[in-house]
Design a protein around this motif. Structure first.
Motif, PDB file in Angstrom:
ATOM      1  N   THR A 198       5.525  -0.502   9.115  1.00 46.34           N
ATOM      2  CA  THR A 198       7.045  -0.188   9.140  1.00 46.34           C
ATOM      3  C   THR A 198       7.458   0.283   7.631  1.00 46.34           C
ATOM      4  OG1 THR A 198       8.043  -2.011   9.075  1.00 46.34           O
ATOM      5  CG2 THR A 198       7.589  -1.430  11.335  1.00 46.34           C
ATOM      6  N   GLU A 199       8.559   0.960   7.559  1.00 50.70           N
ATOM      7  CA  GLU A 199       9.160   1.223   6.246  1.00 50.70           C
ATOM      8  C   GLU A 199      10.120   0.124   5.982  1.00 50.70           C
ATOM      9  OE1 GLU A 199      10.264   5.229   5.950  1.00 50.70           O
ATOM     10  OE2 GLU A 199       8.191   6.107   5.999  1.00 50.70           O
ATOM     11  N   THR A 200      10.548  -0.753   6.770  1.00 49.77           N
ATOM     12  CA  THR A 200      11.579  -1.740   6.679  1.00 49.77           C
ATOM     13  C   THR A 200      11.275  -2.507   5.400  1.00 49.77           C
ATOM     14  OG1 THR A 200      11.843  -1.959   8.977  1.00 49.77           O
ATOM     15  CG2 THR A 200      12.902  -3.828   7.597  1.00 49.77           C
ATOM     16  N   LEU A 201      12.122  -2.841   4.313  1.00 51.08           N
ATOM     17  CA  LEU A 201      11.914  -3.423   3.153  1.00 51.08           C
ATOM     18  C   LEU A 201      12.158  -4.986   3.424  1.00 51.08           C
ATOM     19  CD1 LEU A 201      13.755  -1.167   0.624  1.00 51.08           C
ATOM     20  CD2 LEU A 201      11.144  -1.635   0.834  1.00 51.08           C
ATOM     21  N   GLU A 202      11.265  -5.636   4.120  1.00 50.30           N
ATOM     22  CA  GLU A 202      11.086  -6.888   4.257  1.00 50.30           C
ATOM     23  C   GLU A 202       9.579  -7.240   4.790  1.00 50.30           C
ATOM     24  OE1 GLU A 202      14.358  -8.754   6.658  1.00 50.30           O
ATOM     25  OE2 GLU A 202      12.925  -9.322   8.086  1.00 50.30           O
TER      26      GLU A 202
ATOM     27  N   HIS B 106       0.391  10.899  -0.777  1.00 48.22           N
ATOM     28  CA  HIS B 106       0.865  10.541  -2.391  1.00 48.22           C
ATOM     29  C   HIS B 106       0.584   9.332  -2.874  1.00 48.22           C
ATOM     30  CE1 HIS B 106       2.060  14.818  -2.518  1.00 48.22           C
ATOM     31  NE2 HIS B 106       3.229  14.638  -1.838  1.00 48.22           N
ATOM     32  N   LYS B 107       0.315   8.327  -1.887  1.00 44.99           N
ATOM     33  CA  LYS B 107       0.387   6.754  -2.251  1.00 44.99           C
ATOM     34  C   LYS B 107      -0.932   6.553  -2.993  1.00 44.99           C
ATOM     35  CE  LYS B 107      -0.919   4.624   2.126  1.00 44.99           C
ATOM     36  NZ  LYS B 107      -0.301   3.793   3.199  1.00 44.99           N
ATOM     37  N   LEU B 108      -0.569   5.416  -3.981  1.00 50.62           N
ATOM     38  CA  LEU B 108      -1.845   4.874  -4.427  1.00 50.62           C
ATOM     39  C   LEU B 108      -2.780   4.107  -3.561  1.00 50.62           C
ATOM     40  CD1 LEU B 108      -0.128   3.576  -7.676  1.00 50.62           C
ATOM     41  CD2 LEU B 108      -1.343   5.627  -7.296  1.00 50.62           C
TER      42      LEU B 108
ATOM     43  N   GLU C  72       8.297   6.424 -13.163  1.00 49.68           N
ATOM     44  CA  GLU C  72       8.835   6.718 -11.995  1.00 49.68           C
ATOM     45  C   GLU C  72       8.241   6.146 -10.653  1.00 49.68           C
ATOM     46  OE1 GLU C  72       8.984  11.086 -11.903  1.00 49.68           O
ATOM     47  OE2 GLU C  72      10.287  11.006 -13.865  1.00 49.68           O
ATOM     48  N   ALA C  73       8.161   4.587 -10.865  1.00 49.04           N
ATOM     49  CA  ALA C  73       7.608   3.991  -9.711  1.00 49.04           C
ATOM     50  C   ALA C  73       8.599   4.074  -8.468  1.00 49.04           C
ATOM     51  CB  ALA C  73       7.326   2.675 -10.004  1.00 49.04           C
ATOM     52  N   ARG C  74       8.058   4.275  -7.183  1.00 46.42           N
ATOM     53  CA  ARG C  74       8.828   4.330  -5.890  1.00 46.42           C
ATOM     54  C   ARG C  74       8.156   3.697  -4.729  1.00 46.42           C
ATOM     55  NH1 ARG C  74       8.689   9.134  -3.120  1.00 46.42           N
ATOM     56  NH2 ARG C  74       6.700   9.679  -3.836  1.00 46.42           N
ATOM     57  N   GLU C  75       9.083   3.371  -4.030  1.00 42.02           N
ATOM     58  CA  GLU C  75       8.806   2.532  -2.705  1.00 42.02           C
ATOM     59  C   GLU C  75       8.783   3.399  -1.563  1.00 42.02           C
ATOM     60  OE1 GLU C  75      10.570  -1.704  -3.545  1.00 42.02           O
ATOM     61  OE2 GLU C  75      12.052  -0.189  -3.432  1.00 42.02           O
ATOM     62  N   ASN C  76       7.940   3.027  -0.666  1.00 36.06           N
ATOM     63  CA  ASN C  76       7.983   3.846   0.624  1.00 36.06           C
ATOM     64  C   ASN C  76       7.414   5.449   0.357  1.00 36.06           C
ATOM     65  OD1 ASN C  76       8.385   2.025   2.607  1.00 36.06           O
ATOM     66  ND2 ASN C  76      10.694   2.259   2.379  1.00 36.06           N
ATOM     67  N   ILE C  77       6.381   5.504  -0.380  1.00 40.67           N
ATOM     68  CA  ILE C  77       5.648   6.814  -0.731  1.00 40.67           C
ATOM     69  C   ILE C  77       5.031   7.439   0.204  1.00 40.67           C
ATOM     70  CG2 ILE C  77       4.269   7.805  -2.196  1.00 40.67           C
ATOM     71  CD1 ILE C  77       4.560   5.301  -4.335  1.00 40.67           C
ATOM     72  N   GLU C  78       5.157   8.608   0.544  1.00 38.80           N
ATOM     73  CA  GLU C  78       4.576   9.433   1.497  1.00 38.80           C
ATOM     74  C   GLU C  78       2.893   9.060   1.627  1.00 38.80           C
ATOM     75  OE1 GLU C  78       6.167  10.829  -0.921  1.00 38.80           O
ATOM     76  OE2 GLU C  78       8.091  11.573  -0.077  1.00 38.80           O
TER      77      GLU C  78
ATOM     78  N   ASP D 174       0.831  -1.240   0.027  1.00 39.09           N
ATOM     79  CA  ASP D 174      -0.251   0.057   0.011  1.00 39.09           C
ATOM     80  C   ASP D 174       0.879   1.372   0.138  1.00 39.09           C
ATOM     81  OD1 ASP D 174       0.867   0.224   2.699  1.00 39.09           O
ATOM     82  OD2 ASP D 174      -1.085  -0.409   3.718  1.00 39.09           O
ATOM     83  N   SER D 175       2.296   1.272   0.152  1.00 39.46           N
ATOM     84  CA  SER D 175       2.969   2.382   0.025  1.00 39.46           C
ATOM     85  C   SER D 175       4.129   2.233  -1.255  1.00 39.46           C
ATOM     86  CB  SER D 175       3.733   2.389   1.515  1.00 39.46           C
ATOM     87  OG  SER D 175       4.909   1.318   1.362  1.00 39.46           O
ATOM     88  N   SER D 176       3.723   1.250  -2.059  1.00 46.00           N
ATOM     89  CA  SER D 176       4.342   1.429  -3.285  1.00 46.00           C
ATOM     90  C   SER D 176       3.872   1.627  -4.665  1.00 46.00           C
ATOM     91  CB  SER D 176       5.409  -0.196  -3.289  1.00 46.00           C
ATOM     92  OG  SER D 176       6.013  -0.241  -4.194  1.00 46.00           O
ATOM     93  N   SER D 177       4.398   1.894  -5.701  1.00 44.83           N
ATOM     94  CA  SER D 177       3.831   1.709  -6.878  1.00 44.83           C
ATOM     95  C   SER D 177       4.418   0.757  -7.743  1.00 44.83           C
ATOM     96  CB  SER D 177       3.775   3.261  -7.517  1.00 44.83           C
ATOM     97  OG  SER D 177       5.217   3.589  -7.644  1.00 44.83           O
TER      98      SER D 177
END
Length: 273
Positions: free
Chosen positions: A259-263, A65-67, A56-62, A33-36
């Protein structure tokens, strides 16, 4: 004898805030839910691929602004991913053809406005968290975690002129807080759904997690026929069928640990029929 067993199955490094998953042919598709990105995890090779859903897909979007991708389901060879609709920026549907990798993007603002009208929701009450497509009908599971929110299912026929319906559903409480839908899938004539109790009155802000239940619903009537407490402290947000035998279903679950941990930890749920 316990009817279910929940175990830590494996961990995927490179994904945070997992919100939905779908298993097919040894590949686990995961949304966040925080990534594109759409994540594609080869369980045999233990290999993670990322498919950008936007430029320009991103992870940990604010958060603002997130999708807020909360739903992933399959129809034939199509993967369907939906935003929650809880803000104006969360009204997008992505459809990926698994054969050709062709991606289509559709703005669902008009449909989501119609859902609010049908369900008598204010703009900040709509919060779609699960989707099932079957029998020429889309079922969207509304998470009623906002103030005065209602759990329920939007029933949307292919021909919308036949009429969209909203069916309110009353779910069990945990610590006097009603659980609210976080995902659902169809297996045979039963809907298996996850619902979490979270101490918040907002579709936008997270709250203290009070636990998650697994519910079983008779699909033709939407009658709840079974409820099991999976955890008193975890927020499970995604469920997919992994394997089915004569006596048992095996599901895979993902958890949003905020959390914002990429795991991301993937859990296996063995459930006796």
């Amino acid at each position: 004898m316990e009817k279910f067993k929940l175990t830590n199955f494996f961990t995927i490094k490179g994904i945070s805030a997992a919100s939905g998953l779908l298993y097919t042919q040894m590949v686990l598709f995961v949304i966040s839910d925080s990534s594109s990105f759409l994540y594609q995890y080869d369980m045999d090779k233990k290999l993670l691929l990322k498919f950008p859903l936007v430029k320009e897909a991103r992870e940990n979007i604010e958060k603002e602004h997130k999708l807020d991708l909360e739903c992933i389901t399959q129809h034939g060879n199509q993967l369907i991913m939906l935003g929650s609709g809880s803000t104006q920026k969360r009204n997008t549907m992505f459809t990926l053809d698994l054969g050709s990798d062709v991606l289509q993007i559709q703005d669902l603002t008009a449909l989501y406005q119609k859902l609010k009208t049908v369900g008598s929701f204010t703009d900040d009450q709509l919060n779609i968290e699960g989707a099932i497509y079957a029998y020429q009908t889309m079922l969207l599971f509304q998470r009623g975690n906002s103030k005065n929110g209602k759990n329920g299912i939007f029933i949307i026929p292919n021909n919308q002129e036949d009429g969209i319906r909203f069916l309110p559903i009353t779910l069990p409480t945990l610590d006097d807080v009603e659980t609210t839908f976080t995902d659902a899938i169809l297996v045979g004539d039963k809907i298996y759904f996850l619902a979490c109790a979270e101490n918040t009155e907002s579709t936008y802000e997270d709250g203290e997690v009070l636990g998650t239940i697994l519910g079983v619903m008779h699909a033709p009537t939407f009658e709840i026929i079974d409820i099991h407490l999976l955890s008193e402290h975890q927020k499970f947000e995604g469920i997919t069928l992994y394997n089915e035998t004569k006596n048992e279903l095996e599901f895979l679950l993902c958890e949003d640990n905020d959390t914002e941990t990429l795991e991301t930890t993937i859990y296996k749920l063995n459930f006796l029929k």
